[in-house]
Design an enzyme around this catalytic site. Structure first.
Site, PDB file in Angstrom:
ATOM      1  N   GLY A   1       2.235   2.303  10.890  1.00 25.65           N
ATOM      2  CA  GLY A   1       3.217   3.383  10.842  1.00 25.65           C
ATOM      3  C   GLY A   1       3.919   3.661  12.157  1.00 25.65           C
ATOM      4  O   GLY A   1       4.599   4.677  12.300  1.00 25.65           O
TER       5      GLY A   1
ATOM      6  N   LYS B   1       0.045   4.208  -0.329  1.00 30.01           N
ATOM      7  CA  LYS B   1      -0.644   5.390   0.208  1.00 30.01           C
ATOM      8  C   LYS B   1      -0.400   6.576  -0.740  1.00 30.01           C
ATOM      9  O   LYS B   1      -0.310   6.361  -1.949  1.00 30.01           O
ATOM     10  CB  LYS B   1      -0.185   5.660   1.644  1.00 30.01           C
ATOM     11  CG  LYS B   1      -0.325   4.398   2.524  1.00 30.01           C
ATOM     12  CD  LYS B   1      -0.156   4.618   3.977  1.00 30.01           C
ATOM     13  CE  LYS B   1      -0.309   3.275   4.710  1.00 30.01           C
ATOM     14  NZ  LYS B   1      -0.264   3.412   6.157  1.00 30.01           N
TER      15      LYS B   1
ATOM     16  N   HIS C   1      -9.638   1.335   4.665  1.00 26.45           N
ATOM     17  CA  HIS C   1      -8.371   1.466   5.390  1.00 26.45           C
ATOM     18  C   HIS C   1      -8.586   2.415   6.582  1.00 26.45           C
ATOM     19  O   HIS C   1      -9.359   3.363   6.488  1.00 26.45           O
ATOM     20  CB  HIS C   1      -7.297   2.022   4.443  1.00 26.45           C
ATOM     21  CG  HIS C   1      -5.936   1.959   5.046  1.00 26.45           C
ATOM     22  ND1 HIS C   1      -5.492   2.895   5.955  1.00 26.45           N
ATOM     23  CD2 HIS C   1      -4.929   1.055   4.906  1.00 26.45           C
ATOM     24  CE1 HIS C   1      -4.261   2.558   6.340  1.00 26.45           C
ATOM     25  NE2 HIS C   1      -3.903   1.450   5.726  1.00 26.45           N
TER      26      HIS C   1
ATOM     27  N   ASN D   1       0.870  -1.164   0.000  1.00 23.03           N
ATOM     28  CA  ASN D   1       0.000   0.000   0.000  1.00 23.03           C
ATOM     29  C   ASN D   1       0.914   1.223   0.000  1.00 23.03           C
ATOM     30  O   ASN D   1       1.509   1.551   1.018  1.00 23.03           O
ATOM     31  CB  ASN D   1      -0.897  -0.010   1.255  1.00 23.03           C
ATOM     32  CG  ASN D   1      -1.768   1.232   1.338  1.00 23.03           C
ATOM     33  OD1 ASN D   1      -1.807   2.039   0.400  1.00 23.03           O
ATOM     34  ND2 ASN D   1      -2.466   1.402   2.463  1.00 23.03           N
TER      35      ASN D   1
ATOM     36  N   GLU E   1      -5.702  -4.975  10.422  1.00 21.32           N
ATOM     37  CA  GLU E   1      -4.704  -3.927  10.617  1.00 21.32           C
ATOM     38  C   GLU E   1      -5.073  -3.110  11.854  1.00 21.32           C
ATOM     39  O   GLU E   1      -5.814  -2.123  11.743  1.00 21.32           O
ATOM     40  CB  GLU E   1      -4.686  -2.972   9.425  1.00 21.32           C
ATOM     41  CG  GLU E   1      -4.394  -3.622   8.110  1.00 21.32           C
ATOM     42  CD  GLU E   1      -3.917  -2.599   7.087  1.00 21.32           C
ATOM     43  OE1 GLU E   1      -2.752  -2.664   6.718  1.00 21.32           O
ATOM     44  OE2 GLU E   1      -4.706  -1.732   6.704  1.00 21.32           O
TER      45      GLU E   1
ATOM     46  N   SER F   1       3.109  -2.145  10.280  1.00 21.94           N
ATOM     47  CA  SER F   1       4.546  -2.190  10.582  1.00 21.94           C
ATOM     48  C   SER F   1       5.218  -3.498  10.165  1.00 21.94           C
ATOM     49  O   SER F   1       6.128  -3.976  10.840  1.00 21.94           O
ATOM     50  CB  SER F   1       4.797  -1.901  12.076  1.00 21.94           C
ATOM     51  OG  SER F   1       4.400  -0.579  12.385  1.00 21.94           O
TER      52      SER F   1
ATOM     53  N   GLU G   1      -6.976   4.785   7.684  1.00 17.85           N
ATOM     54  CA  GLU G   1      -6.766   6.213   7.395  1.00 17.85           C
ATOM     55  C   GLU G   1      -7.994   6.821   6.717  1.00 17.85           C
ATOM     56  O   GLU G   1      -8.320   7.982   6.930  1.00 17.85           O
ATOM     57  CB  GLU G   1      -5.498   6.385   6.537  1.00 17.85           C
ATOM     58  CG  GLU G   1      -4.247   6.162   7.379  1.00 17.85           C
ATOM     59  CD  GLU G   1      -3.072   5.553   6.644  1.00 17.85           C
ATOM     60  OE1 GLU G   1      -3.052   5.557   5.399  1.00 17.85           O
ATOM     61  OE2 GLU G   1      -2.154   5.049   7.338  1.00 17.85           O
TER      62      GLU G   1
END
Ligand code: 13P
Length: 247
Positions: free
Chosen positions: A170, A10, A97, A8, A164, A206, A99
């Site tokens: 991150g 992003k 996701h 991904n 996730e 991660s 985010e």
């Protein structure tokens, strides 16, 4: 079933860096052995998908979008439909996701519409689910995952589910492998209960070249979704090689 190794990217990359990335990656993974053992997918920013499709045409790599709209077409300025993603050669699309849940306020009802749109367009949605740090402290992980999974009850086609936990994204922190296995197993059970079908459950958060092997070797985990470590061809190539060796 072959294991999934999914990037991904992003909101990262530019025309020149993507061309360079794929040519360096190609030198490492041109072999058929990888194609037979793994499903490698890159989910890229939408404006680069057509170029990425061309760059990867002779490589064992599929491409995916990072989101699609909940409607088929119309007056939705700036949005991308699932049909458009399929039209430029995508086979997959990330949906929900963390985010997007956080910055775009996406809730279960809109995510269900997106999953249905993706499936209608012939794409495999990669539904991302996971608990926050607070929910984890409150021991609400399974309850949260059950709510997030409930949208799949009414859906028909293929789906990949990516666990996730948002506190692992991150941060360089990953849950214990044993905890991930237990959670992925519970996700598969819940999906089976909802749909009577076997689930395909991957892990993201991660993941890097050092810890990928544990996830890949687990029988409860069908692959990995890699963010930061997928941005450099060296680290992503290394993750692919390790995963192919262990599959
Ligand atoms: P990181 O690998 O950078 O933690 O990101 C994970 C992720 O969000 C994949 O979708």
């Amino acid at each position: 079933m072959s294991k999934y190794v999914i990037a991904n990217w992003k909101m990262n990359g530019a025309s020149a860096s993507i061309t360079d990335h794929i040519s360096r990656l190609a030198k490492r993974l041109g072999s058929k052995a990888i194609a037979n053992k793994l499903s490698v997918i890159i989910c890229a920013p939408h404006v680069y998908l057509s170029a990425l499709k061309t760059l990867t045409k002779d490589l064992p790599i599929s491409i995916g979008g990072q989101d699609c709209h909940s409607h088929a077409k119309g007056a939705f300025t700036g949005e991308t439909s699932a049909e458009m993603l399929a039209d430029v050669g995508c086979r997959y699309v990330l949906i929900g996701h963390s985010e997007r849940r956080k910055y775009n306020g996406e809730d279960e009802s809109v995510l269900q519409e997106k999953v249905i749109m993706a499936q209608h367009a012939g794409l495999t949605p990669i539904l991302c689910i996971g608990e926050s740090a607070i929910e984890r402290e409150q021991k609400a992980t399974l309850e949260v995952l059950r709510r997030q999974l409930s949208i799949l009850k009414e859906t028909q086609g293929n789906v990949l589910i990516s666990y996730e936990p948002d506190w692992a994204i991150g941060t360089g922190i990953t849950p214990d492998l044993e905890d991930v296995q237990i959670v992925c197993h519970s996700i598969a059970d819940e999906y089976q209960r909802l749909t009577d079908k076997n689930a395909c459950v991957i892990y993201g958060g991660s993941v890097n070249a050092e810890n990928a092997s544990g996830f890949i070797q687990s029988k409860d985990i069908d692959g990995i979704l890699v963010g930061g470590a997928s941005l450099a061809p060296e680290s992503f190539g290394q993750i692919i090689e390790i995963s192919a060796q262990l599959s």
